[in-house]
Each structure stands twice: as structure tokens, then as C-alpha cells.
Write an enzyme that holds these catalytic residues in place. Structure first.
Site, PDB file in Angstrom:
ATOM      1  N   TYR A   8      24.984 -37.642  43.493  1.00  0.00           N
ATOM      2  CA  TYR A   8      24.514 -36.741  42.236  1.00  0.00           C
ATOM      3  C   TYR A   8      23.474 -35.775  42.701  1.00  0.00           C
ATOM      4  CZ  TYR A   8      24.492 -36.163  37.504  1.00  0.00           C
ATOM      5  OH  TYR A   8      24.632 -35.764  36.075  1.00  0.00           O
ATOM      6  N   GLY A  44      29.450 -38.105  23.200  1.00  0.00           N
ATOM      7  CA  GLY A  44      28.109 -38.655  24.352  1.00  0.00           C
ATOM      8  C   GLY A  44      26.868 -37.875  23.698  1.00  0.00           C
ATOM      9  N   ALA A  68      33.543 -22.757  24.202  1.00  0.00           N
ATOM     10  CA  ALA A  68      32.274 -22.366  23.798  1.00  0.00           C
ATOM     11  C   ALA A  68      31.569 -21.662  25.003  1.00  0.00           C
ATOM     12  CB  ALA A  68      31.314 -23.593  23.981  1.00  0.00           C
ATOM     13  N   ALA A 123      29.873 -30.424  28.682  1.00  0.00           N
ATOM     14  CA  ALA A 123      30.520 -30.976  29.965  1.00  0.00           C
ATOM     15  C   ALA A 123      31.992 -30.755  29.969  1.00  0.00           C
ATOM     16  CB  ALA A 123      30.269 -32.616  29.704  1.00  0.00           C
ATOM     17  N   THR A 165      30.030 -42.433  29.450  1.00  0.00           N
ATOM     18  CA  THR A 165      30.634 -41.162  28.818  1.00  0.00           C
ATOM     19  C   THR A 165      31.780 -40.908  29.423  1.00  0.00           C
ATOM     20  OG1 THR A 165      29.485 -39.710  30.022  1.00  0.00           O
ATOM     21  CG2 THR A 165      28.096 -40.312  28.203  1.00  0.00           C
TER      22      THR A 165
END
Length: 394
Positions: free
Chosen positions: A234, A51, A111, A139, A274
Site C-alpha cells: 500500500y 463506500g 466522472a 475508486a 469496501t
């Protein structure tokens, strides 16, 4: 092994190494066709394998000549399955970067963890001394907190009341209604813990304490706002609350970086296909409609076109489209009044029967397959390929 796409729901469980290589190479060639620009030279990309994170890494390397360290969490192939697309993407990126004389190294792991932060810091100190740009593009559906060990899971739900709208099964070509129940307060907080700004702040805090931030350092994270059509799921939903938290983190980091003459920025990007966006109800149908309209207008962009424009024109150029809240609006072409007016007019009309006429559902499918290295030109998908691809620096 002959590798074919196996789609289940909104994910593909296989990936094609040669196809991923071709996809990465095509995007790199786009950046190179745009010429060189003066940009950052020592870059850390957190979430670098797919992405916008991958596109960012390509843009700063092949457009700006940057040395990059990529952090990601992907799986290599085993006897039962192919590697993930992100693994093959990174292998392709590193191969091409090294072939053309660019520094590129990678760290594979969680991460969110302190261990990966420390390993990354050690590599920066050893090879780059300091970084002048940190791209934050993670993500993930869940996050284990590095201090408490608590595991948080994100949800994609409306807040306050349930929400009913249209969605599409992109591979069956079926338009149907979907109802999403309202999130609980705990679900809202868990989504913020995963997708908000706490981990971004932790990365910057850690790198600052390790004295790894160069004078004039910039850090950028990515967000999405979208049209009113998708607000309930969203902007006004759980993910929107997490993105608001991300904005508050940007403000804190901005203050923290003042003594280094640095900046913390958020780029609001355009809706694209994505692995993350494919999982959000309503959004794939919206994207299919958006693609058709923007392609008709000649303004369509994918990840690589946007990230090339972001770094070349906005972060390291003279153009800067900001809104009242300070966001860099890379979604300016998507949110153009004429585009959104056409979407508002066509959306109520879409049915299973006219899906192919009113939307670019075929373009959506093609973009989805390409994420996993399929449907690329000049790749022989009937050929026997070795799924075991190594990443030199991992």
C-alpha cells in the site's frame, strides 16, 4: 426474481434492491440519531454511490441538511442481471431524501470525462448556483484521459522488489501466501494517472472557471496509509505513489482556492470493507484481524461512523486531528499503538486452522455481503422482487 448473492473472487455479481435500501436506511438512521450539525449546504459528491462517498452524502444531508448532487457510474438492471449495488444505494438514498424534504439529484456517467463535468456544472448552475463543498471519492480500476483519450489501468503491486505475505480467501476461510511481482515504471505511472490527483484538479479547475465555487468552499479527498504491515503493498507500493500524487494535488488546489478563502483537504480513513479494499491482496486478512481487536476495545467504526465524525467534528466542528503533512487522521483509532501492537503479535500466528479464533473473518464476510444488500435483518431473501428500480433524477 429471487436474488441470491453470487460471489466470484472478491466481487459479488448480484445485488438486492430491498437489502440495499435497508442498508442505506440503517446508515441514515445512525446519522439522524446523532442529531443535527451546522455544515455545508450545497454539496457535490464525486463518487457518491458506495463506500465513503455514499456515507459522506448521507452525513451532510441527514446531519447537516445539505442539498447534494451525486456523480457516479453504475448500471441499472437488464433482463440478464440485477443492477449494481451502487445503483440500488443511490435509488434508496434519493427516495429517502425526497421523502424527508431534501434536495438530491444524480448524474450517472464517467466522472473522468469532460461531458459529465459539463453536465454537472449545468445542474449546479441551474439548481444550486454554487457549491460550498466538493467531496472527491472516486475508486476506479481505469481511466480514459478526457484530453488525449488514452486509457490508463491501475495495478496493486509493490515497487522495487517482489513481496510475499499472507492473504485470505475470505469465503473459503483459507489463509495462504501470496507473492506479488514488482511493478514496472509504466505500471506505476498508469496507477498514478488513475488514482492520483489529476482528475481532482480538473474538477476544481472546471468548476472554478464556471464560477461555481462559493466563497469559503472546501474540497476533501480520501486516502489511506495503514500500518507498516501493509506498507509494501500500500503506502510504498503503486497505490501509495498515487496517494502521494493526490497530496501534491491538494497543495495545488489549496493555493488555487486562496482567493475564495477555501481549502483542499485529505482525510486518511480507517480500513473498512469496501468493493475497492476487497480487491487488495493482504488487506482483507488485515481488516479481519483489525475488526476483532477494535471490536474488543469498543472502537470499531464503519464508513458511516467515520464520515459522520469527519464532517461533524473535524471539517465543520472544533476538533481536528492533523499530522505533520496536514492530513486529517480519521484512522487515529486504527493506528492506536495498543491496537497495532496486538496486530503485530497476532499476525504471524494466523493460519487456516485458527483463522476464526484470531480474526473476525465472519464479521468481514457479513460486511462484504451487506455492501451488496445481502444478510440484512428483516429482509425476506426468499421473496420475489423486481430488480428494475428507477432513480428519479437519472
Amino acid at each position: 426474481m429471487i436474488i441470491q448473492p453470487k460471489v466470484r473472487g472478491f466481487i459479488c455479481t448480484t445485488a438486492h434492491p430491498a437489502g440495499c435500501f435497508a442498508h442505506v436506511e440503517k446508515q441514515i438512521n445512525y446519522v439522524k440519531s446523532r442529531g443535527a450539525f451546522k455544515g455545508p449546504q450545497r454539496v457535490l459528491v464525486i463518487g457518491s454511490s458506495t463506500g465513503y462517498g455514499l456515507a459522506s452524502r448521507m452525513a451532510v444531508t441527514f446531519g447537516g441538511g445539505a442539498k447534494t448532487i451525486g456523480v457516479f457510474f453504475e448500471k441499472e438492471a437488464d433482463e440478464k442481471r440485477t443492477a449494481t449495488a451502487g445503483w440500488y444505494n443511490t435509488a434508496a438514498f434519493e427516495t429517502i431524501a425526497h421523502r424527508e424534504g431534501h434536495y438530491a439529484k444524480n448524474i450517472n456517467g464517467d466522472a473522468f470525462s469532460d461531458d459529465i463535468k459539463q453536465r454537472t456544472a449545468d445542474l449546479i448552475r441551474q439548481d444550486l448556483k454554487q457549491v460550498d463543498l466538493i467531496i472527491y471519492s472516486l475508486a476506479s480500476p481505469r481511466r480514459a484521459h478526457p484530453k488525449t483519450g488514452q486509457v490508463f489501468s491501475s495495478v496493486l503491486k509493490p515497487i522495487g522488489r517482489s513481496y510475499t505475505s499472507k492473504t485470505v480467501d475470505a469465503f473459503r476461510g483459507e489463509v495462504k501466501d501470496i507473492t506479488l511481482e514488482a511493478a514496472t515504471q509504466d505500471e506505476i505511472q498508469q496507477t498514478i494517472a488513475v488514482m492520483g490527483g489529476e482528475d481532482w484538479e480538473m474538477w476544481i479547475d472546471f468548476l472554478a472557471k464556471e464560477n461555481l465555487l462559493a466563497d469559503g468552499v472546501k474540497t476533501v479527498a480520501y486516502s489511506y496509509i495503514g500500518p507498516e504491515l501493509t506498507y509494501p503493498i500500500y503506502k510504498e507500493g503503486t497505490i501509495g505513489h498515487a496517494k502521494n500524487d493526490l497530496r501534491h494535488s491538494a497543495e495545488k488546489i489549496e493555493q488555487q482556492l486562496k482567493n475564495l478563502h477555501g481549502h483542499a483537504l485529505i482525510a486518511v480513513n480507517k480500513a473498512v470493507v469496501t468493493q475497492a479494499s476487497a480487491a487488495i491482496p493482504v488487506v482483507p486478512l488485515y481488516i479481519s484481524l483489525l475488526f476483532k481487536i477494535m471490536k474488543e476495545k469498543g472502537t470499531h467504526e464503519g464508513c458511516i461512523e467515520q464520515m459522520d465524525r469527519l464532517f461533524r467534528d473535524h471539517l465543520y466542528g472544533t476538533q481536528s486531528v492533523r499530522d505533520a503533512e496536514g492530513y486529517i487522521r480519521m484512522d487515529d483509532l486504527e493506528m492506536d499503538d495498543s491496537v497495532q501492537q496486538m496486530i503485530a503479535e497476532r499476525w504471524p500466528q494466523i493460519t487456516t486452522e485458527n483463522l476464526s479464533q484470531l480474526t473476525d473473518i465472519e464479521g468481514y464476510r457479513e460486511e462484504f455481503y451487506r455492501l451488496f444488500g445481502f444478510h440484512m435483518d428483516h429482509v425476506d431473501y426468499d421473496a420475489d422482487v423486481d430488480p428494475n428500480v428507477k432513480i428519479e433524477s437519472v
